[in-house]
Design a protein around this motif. Structure first.
Motif, mmCIF file in Angstrom:
data_model
loop_
_atom_site.group_PDB
_atom_site.id
_atom_site.type_symbol
_atom_site.label_atom_id
_atom_site.label_comp_id
_atom_site.label_asym_id
_atom_site.label_seq_id
_atom_site.Cartn_x
_atom_site.Cartn_y
_atom_site.Cartn_z
ATOM 1 N N GLN A 29 0.870 -1.173 0.000
ATOM 2 C CA GLN A 29 0.000 0.000 0.000
ATOM 3 C C GLN A 29 0.907 1.223 0.000
ATOM 4 N N ILE A 30 0.730 2.102 -0.969
ATOM 5 C CA ILE A 30 1.506 3.340 -1.031
ATOM 6 C C ILE A 30 0.516 4.491 -1.034
ATOM 7 N N ASP A 31 0.458 5.205 0.074
ATOM 8 C CA ASP A 31 -0.476 6.315 0.208
ATOM 9 C C ASP A 31 -0.022 7.536 -0.590
ATOM 10 N N ASN A 79 2.729 8.847 -7.972
ATOM 11 C CA ASN A 79 2.585 7.937 -9.123
ATOM 12 C C ASN A 79 3.903 7.263 -9.469
ATOM 13 N N ASP A 80 5.007 8.020 -9.472
ATOM 14 C CA ASP A 80 6.306 7.436 -9.815
ATOM 15 C C ASP A 80 6.756 6.413 -8.781
ATOM 16 N N LEU A 81 6.477 6.679 -7.502
ATOM 17 C CA LEU A 81 6.835 5.725 -6.449
ATOM 18 C C LEU A 81 6.028 4.434 -6.619
ATOM 19 N N GLN A 82 4.727 4.559 -6.863
ATOM 20 C CA GLN A 82 3.893 3.381 -7.071
ATOM 21 C C GLN A 82 4.354 2.606 -8.306
ATOM 22 N N ASP A 83 4.620 3.310 -9.393
ATOM 23 C CA ASP A 83 5.075 2.659 -10.629
ATOM 24 C C ASP A 83 6.373 1.892 -10.421
ATOM 25 N N LEU A 84 7.303 2.466 -9.674
ATOM 26 C CA LEU A 84 8.588 1.812 -9.428
ATOM 27 C C LEU A 84 8.389 0.473 -8.718
ATOM 28 N N PHE A 85 7.565 0.446 -7.693
ATOM 29 C CA PHE A 85 7.338 -0.800 -6.951
ATOM 30 C C PHE A 85 6.607 -1.837 -7.801
ATOM 31 N N LEU A 123 3.788 2.122 2.707
ATOM 32 C CA LEU A 123 4.580 3.353 2.611
ATOM 33 C C LEU A 123 3.656 4.552 2.712
ATOM 34 N N SER A 124 4.034 5.496 3.565
ATOM 35 C CA SER A 124 3.295 6.751 3.688
ATOM 36 C C SER A 124 4.300 7.850 3.979
ATOM 37 N N GLY A 125 3.846 9.077 3.914
ATOM 38 C CA GLY A 125 4.737 10.188 4.218
ATOM 39 C C GLY A 125 4.253 11.466 3.596
#
Length: 166
Positions: free
Chosen positions: A35-37, A56-62, A79-81
């Motif tokens: 889960q990437i918030d 979006n780029d962080l989600q795409d990378l994973f 992942l959150s922040g």
């Protein structure tokens, strides 16, 4: 089968078993979901496109570099922040005492939770920068190039710290 072949087969099997849940993407987790918030921009200076682009780029990378399924809630990895810094500073000077280059720096605070292994949990700050000519406006292509460089580096650093364990 000869004794040498049996010995070689046993060594090969033990080596493969010893590798555990390692994957060729560099991750070593048995988790199936992440889960990437959304990362809100809480920086004093806000670039409107940064929040959506970064998330979006962080989600795409994973999704690209792992076998993890992206889920909206209850991920085994989480992942959150928030984006905490977006700063432009002059870097190098000229003989006229003016800036020859400026630096855009982006800082992101990240919390990582691994429900499988709590010792992997962390909260860290990641930051990177891109330099550009002082006479250039930080818009259009200059901004796109700077954000591409910064986001690529920060997201890869987050990936390495969370699932690649580098």
């Amino acid at each position: 089968m000869g004794l040498k072949k049996i010995g070689l087969l046993i060594i090969t099997v033990l080596t493969l078993i010893g590798c555990g849940a390692y994957s060729f993407t560099g991750t070593n987790t048995t988790a199936e979901t992440i889960q990437i918030d959304f990362f809100p921009n809480n920086a004093p200076l806000v670039e409107p496109q940064l929040t959506q682009r970064f998330t979006n780029d962080l989600q795409d990378l994973f999704v690209r570099q792992t076998n993890l399924n992206l889920v909206p809630s209850n991920g085994e990895l989480y992942l959150s922040g928030e984006i905490t810094g977006y700063r432009i500073t002059p870097m190098s000077g000229t003989s006229n005492q003016t800036a020859a280059q400026n630096r855009l720096t982006v800082t992101v605070n990240v919390r990582f939770v691994n429900k499988e292994n709590e010792k992997d949990d962390f909260e860290k700050t990641f930051s990177f920068y891109s330099d550009f000519a002082a006479n250039a406006q930080l818009t259009g292509g200059v901004l796109e190039t700077a954000l591409d460089e910064i986001i690529e580096r920060i997201t890869q650093d987050i990936f390495n710290a969370s699932v690649a364990k580098w």
